[in-house]
Structures are given as C-alpha cells and as structure tokens.
Design an enzyme around this catalytic site. Structure first.
Site, PDB file in Angstrom:
ATOM      1  N   PRO A 150      30.843  43.811  50.445  1.00 15.02           N
ATOM      2  CA  PRO A 150      31.540  44.367  49.283  1.00 15.02           C
ATOM      3  C   PRO A 150      33.038  44.091  49.342  1.00 15.02           C
ATOM      4  O   PRO A 150      33.654  44.183  50.404  1.00 15.02           O
ATOM      5  CB  PRO A 150      31.286  45.875  49.405  1.00 15.02           C
ATOM      6  CG  PRO A 150      31.097  46.100  50.877  1.00 15.02           C
ATOM      7  CD  PRO A 150      30.529  44.832  51.459  1.00 15.02           C
ATOM      8  N   ARG A 185      44.023  38.189  36.201  1.00 16.42           N
ATOM      9  CA  ARG A 185      42.692  38.522  35.676  1.00 16.42           C
ATOM     10  C   ARG A 185      42.637  38.611  34.153  1.00 16.42           C
ATOM     11  O   ARG A 185      41.705  38.083  33.542  1.00 16.42           O
ATOM     12  CB  ARG A 185      42.159  39.808  36.325  1.00 16.42           C
ATOM     13  CG  ARG A 185      41.979  39.675  37.851  1.00 16.42           C
ATOM     14  CD  ARG A 185      41.275  40.870  38.471  1.00 16.42           C
ATOM     15  NE  ARG A 185      39.894  40.946  38.051  1.00 16.42           N
ATOM     16  CZ  ARG A 185      39.430  41.762  37.120  1.00 16.42           C
ATOM     17  NH1 ARG A 185      40.224  42.636  36.539  1.00 16.42           N
ATOM     18  NH2 ARG A 185      38.166  41.735  36.787  1.00 16.42           N
ATOM     19  N   CYS A 237      56.180  31.462  30.553  1.00 23.36           N
ATOM     20  CA  CYS A 237      56.152  30.635  29.334  1.00 23.36           C
ATOM     21  C   CYS A 237      54.752  30.110  29.043  1.00 23.36           C
ATOM     22  O   CYS A 237      54.487  28.908  29.169  1.00 23.36           O
ATOM     23  CB  CYS A 237      57.134  29.482  29.490  1.00 23.36           C
ATOM     24  SG  CYS A 237      58.783  30.103  29.772  1.00 23.36           S
ATOM     25  N   TYR A 270      41.305  41.215  43.702  1.00 26.63           N
ATOM     26  CA  TYR A 270      41.573  39.966  42.985  1.00 26.63           C
ATOM     27  C   TYR A 270      42.866  40.068  42.174  1.00 26.63           C
ATOM     28  O   TYR A 270      42.972  39.529  41.077  1.00 26.63           O
ATOM     29  CB  TYR A 270      40.353  39.584  42.106  1.00 26.63           C
ATOM     30  CG  TYR A 270      39.080  39.544  42.917  1.00 26.63           C
ATOM     31  CD1 TYR A 270      38.859  38.511  43.822  1.00 26.63           C
ATOM     32  CD2 TYR A 270      38.135  40.562  42.849  1.00 26.63           C
ATOM     33  CE1 TYR A 270      37.716  38.495  44.615  1.00 26.63           C
ATOM     34  CE2 TYR A 270      36.996  40.552  43.640  1.00 26.63           C
ATOM     35  CZ  TYR A 270      36.796  39.515  44.521  1.00 26.63           C
ATOM     36  OH  TYR A 270      35.676  39.503  45.313  1.00 26.63           O
TER      37      TYR A 270
HETATM   38  C1  LIG Z   1      30.073  35.146  49.214  1.00 26.53           C
HETATM   39  C2  LIG Z   1      30.746  36.333  48.627  1.00 26.53           C
HETATM   40  N1  LIG Z   1      30.566  37.546  49.193  1.00 26.53           N
HETATM   41  C3  LIG Z   1      31.165  38.651  48.709  1.00 26.53           C
HETATM   42  C4  LIG Z   1      31.963  38.599  47.602  1.00 26.53           C
HETATM   43  C5  LIG Z   1      32.621  39.850  47.144  1.00 26.53           C
HETATM   44  O1  LIG Z   1      32.276  40.209  45.857  1.00 26.53           O
HETATM   45  P1  LIG Z   1      32.794  41.567  45.241  1.00 26.53           P
HETATM   46  O2  LIG Z   1      34.256  41.603  45.408  1.00 26.53           O
HETATM   47  O3  LIG Z   1      32.368  41.485  43.824  1.00 26.53           O
HETATM   48  O4  LIG Z   1      32.109  42.662  45.987  1.00 26.53           O
HETATM   49  C6  LIG Z   1      32.174  37.385  46.951  1.00 26.53           C
HETATM   50  C7  LIG Z   1      32.986  37.317  45.730  1.00 26.53           C
HETATM   51  O5  LIG Z   1      32.696  36.715  44.743  1.00 26.53           O
HETATM   52  C8  LIG Z   1      31.559  36.212  47.492  1.00 26.53           C
HETATM   53  O6  LIG Z   1      31.748  35.012  46.926  1.00 26.53           O
END
Ligand SMILES: Cc1ncc(COP(=O)(O)O)c(C=O)c1O
Length: 428
Positions: free
Chosen positions: A284, A322, A353, A382
């Site tokens: 996660p 984002r 810009c 992110y």
């Molecule tokens: C391989 C992999 N694991 C885990 C994640 C983490 O995903 P999230 O931040 O949605 O939990 C990502 C993100 O896209 C990923 O590419």
C-alpha cells in the site's frame, strides 16, 4: 457537506484550533511562513495510524506490509514506518538506496517495476532483498545471469497480469492485458517452470498489482481468485511458493468517493488466500500517506476576468501535478477559518506558463486575498515525489509535524541550489 466535515472525512489529522489549521499540534501557517514558498506537511501520527490500520486488520494472517515508497519517499516517513515494522516496495535503484539508507532491512524489501537495468538488478541481488518481482521473460534471463555471476540466488515472484479491470482511472489501471505491466497470465506457468530450473533464480512468490485508487474490493477479489488458481496449479505441478503479493492500490477519499475500509479490504484478501500456506505481501502506498499530507501555498494575486474569479497561487503544477495529469480533485481550504462567509466559485491556478497549470475549476471558495494561505488536502501521495523544477521553480519543501514540533525534511531550495547543479562546458 460543510467544509469542516469534509476536512474531517478527508484529512483526519488536520483540524482548526482557535480558527487556525493545525496538525500534530502545529499551526500550519508557521510552517508555510518559514518555507517562504509551497511546502508539503505530513502528520506523522496520521501516517502511523494508517499503517497500523493495515497491521491490525491483517493481525490474524501472516502478512508482510511493504509500504510503496513511490507514493512518498520522505526519509522521516520511511524511518517511522520501518520502525513500526514495515517493509517497502521499491521501483528503482534510487528508491532501493534510499530505503536502505533509512534503515529498512533488505529482507523486508520488494523490488517491483516493469523495467530494471542490469545495474539495478545487481544492486538488489547484492543487497539481498526479500523479493524481486519480475515482469518479463527477458528479465528472468537478465536476473539469472546477474545472480549467478555474483554467486547468489535471486528470490523472485512473477508479476502476473490477471487481465482484469480495477475499476479505476484508465491512467492508473495496470492489470489489463493491454497495460504494459506483468507477464501474461497464460504464460506464467511455463515461465515459473523455466525459472524453477534456472540457476540463480529461486521462485518464492506470485505477485500482482491491478491499479491504484481502487474503490471497490470486488475487483481485487476477482484478481486474487485468478492468482489463487494459478498458485494452485503451480502447486499441483510441484512448485511450492511462499508469498502471495497482492500489490497496493487501496483508494482514499479525495472528494465524495467511498473508500473501502481497510478491514473489508483485509477480509477480501484473507478470504481469497484462505487455506493456502502463504504469507500475504501488501504494497500500500496512497492509503498510508495520502490523507496524512497537505500542500500549503500562499495566494499571490486575485483577479476577475471573463466573468470568472481567478485565485493565483505560489504553488503550481510542478509542485502538485495530479490535477493537470489526471484531472484529480484536491479539496482546498484556507489556513484561517473564514467563519460563515459565503463561498463563491473560483478558478485556482498556479504561475507556470501552461494552461494546464490549473488546480480547480469554478471551485467554491471563501474570499481570498493576496497573502492568504491555503492547504490542498490529501496531497501526501504522489505529490512531492512527482514534483519537478519546471520553469526553474525550486522544488517544494517538505516538513513533518508531531507532538507540537515540526521540522523540514526537505529544505526549501534556493535559486543557488538550482544554478549550482548545472554546468556549461569549458569549451563553450
Ligand atoms: C507495483 C506497485 N505496487 C504498489 C503500488 C502502490 O499503489 P497505491 O499507492 O495505489 O497503493 C504501485 C503504484 O501504482 C505499484 O506500481
């Protein structure tokens, strides 16, 4: 919904005290004033609480939580999570080096990613990571050669593409056959059997990651079921695996989405693996850090044009991409409680810009004047990691708060910092 209810629902670690937005007992305007520019602030208590949610929900199932540091690579957060028992999921040699420098033990690190260079694979094998998630047949050969030349055996999982929807945005779906990720489901048995016989490779697990910001656990259940049947057929062919890596992807609330409870996510996964002799691996990212962070910014100017109210901030798409990249929604709240004034629509933009440098379109906001400060909510994932220095704008600073204390974890950058990093050749 009143904006304070929305704040409580989206960013539980942040609230107004004496009319000022606070986190961890710190008045956030103090931090943005010290940064003298856009700054991300993370509540360490909120990060930890989100991690502990996973730990508690999986307490009755052998599980290794590997925080996906691509979401936020703040060193203080890595140390905090490592100290609480987390591993990490890394997707580059740089992340691996950073994770090790934060004291995360190598045997809690998963190395993911659709393309890894020879150098990155050698770095992972030498470090002794827990698992390398391989995504192509080519990578199997590449890794076997590197591991044998180092006299080692690389513990691997194949990231299998289950060819299913994740029910999320197209740009962050990763588990369909047409996405670039993973080995094709139907090729996986053959690749496992080949890997099993190849010196330098030790198949240990099966892995997937179907996408990010998943709001419905049914998609995960379907993908887990496909992975489980692969596990069972491999096991019937005599291949004994140890780890069932379900990736990351659990969604959060940005606006009015219903984010699944961690407990129901856990129940879905535990049901999917019940009866298997497997350690579950979780990756996660967003769910741990997203709600725990805000981006603070100051209003540079305001104007009326074309019948619209524009609020021009000192933060821009280079700080938080984002909205420009995914049309993502981030709630914006003032650092000073505006009381019961009417909120009227405004376009919230940055100074870069580009027309895409827009955070919000006709968003209800209280009156804002130059010098007023605002927070973008749920910006902990992110956000900073996708920052750049486009337009030669110094990358945003980062700070953490806890127990009435705060510290920069990434210092505000000066123009000298930017200039120092470039060199013109002497022969020019
Ligand atoms: C391989 C992999 N694991 C885990 C994640 C983490 O995903 P999230 O931040 O949605 O939990 C990502 C993100 O896209 C990923 O590419």
């Amino acid at each position: 919904m009143m904006f304070k209810d929305q704040l409580a629902a989206i960013a539980p670690g942040f609230s107004y005290k004496n009319g000022r937005l606070e986190a961890g007992g710190v008045d956030l305007s103090e931090v943005v004033n010290a940064a003298r520019g856009p700054v991300y602030v993370y509540s360490l208590d909120a990060v930890l609480e989100n991690f502990l949610d996973f730990q508690r929900a999986f307490a009755d199932q052998p599980t290794r939580i590997c925080y996906a540091m691509k979401a936020n690579d703040c060193l203080a957060i890595l140390k905090l999570l490592g100290g609480a028992g987390s591993g990490v999921d890394v997707v580059s040699g740089g992340e691996l080096a950073l994770a090790l420098s934060a004291g995360i033990p190598a045997n809690r690190i998963v190395f993911s990613g659709v393309g890894k260079s020879d150098r990155e694979l050698a770095q992972a094998v030498k470090a002794g990571v827990m698992q390398i998630n391989v995504e192509t047949q080519y990578e199997l050969g590449q890794l076997a050669q590197i591991a044998t030349s180092l006299g080692k055996e690389a513990p691997i999982a194949l990231r299998v593409n289950p060819d299913l929807e994740a029910g999320t945005l197209d740009q962050i779906s990763t588990g369909r056959a047409t996405d670039k990720f993973g080995v094709a489901y139907e090729d996986a048995p053959r690749l496992y059997m080949e890997a099993e016989k190849t010196p330098g490779l030790a198949p240990k697990g099966i892995a997937m990651h179907i996408g990010s910001q998943i709001g419905n656990t049914d998609f995960l259940a379907a993908a887990c079921a496909k992975l489980r049947s692969l596990w069972e057929s491999l096991s019937a062919s005599g291949l004994k695996l140890e780890r069932f890596d379900v990736g990351g992807g659990l969604g959060i609330r940005y606006k009015n989405e219903t984010a699944p409870l961690v407990q129901s996510y856990a129940d879905t996964i535990k049901k999917a693996v019940s009866g298997l002799d497997a350690e579950v691996v979780l990756e996660p990212g967003r769910r741990i850090v997203g709600p725990a962070g805000v981006l603070l910014s100051t209003v540079i100017s305001v104007k009326e044009s074309g019948g619209r109210r524009f609020v021009i901030l000192d933060a821009a798409m280079n700080d938080l991409i984002r909205p420009a990249l995914y049309k993502a929604w981030h709630e914006i709240v003032p650092l000073i409680d505006p009381g019961s004034v009417p909120w009227t629509p405004a376009d919230v933009v940055g100074p870069v810009c580009e027309s895409t440098d827009k955070f919000a379109d006709q968003r209800p906001l209280p009156p804002l004047q130059p010098g007023d400060q605002v927070a973008f909510l749920a910006a902990g994932a992110y956000g900073s990691v996708m920052g750049s220095e486009y337009n030669s704008r110094p990358r945003a600073a980062e700070a953490v708060v806890r127990d009435g204390q705060w510290s920069f974890t990434r210092n505000p950058r000066s123009y000298d910092d930017i200039i120092r990093e470039q060199h013109a050749p002497a022969w020019l």
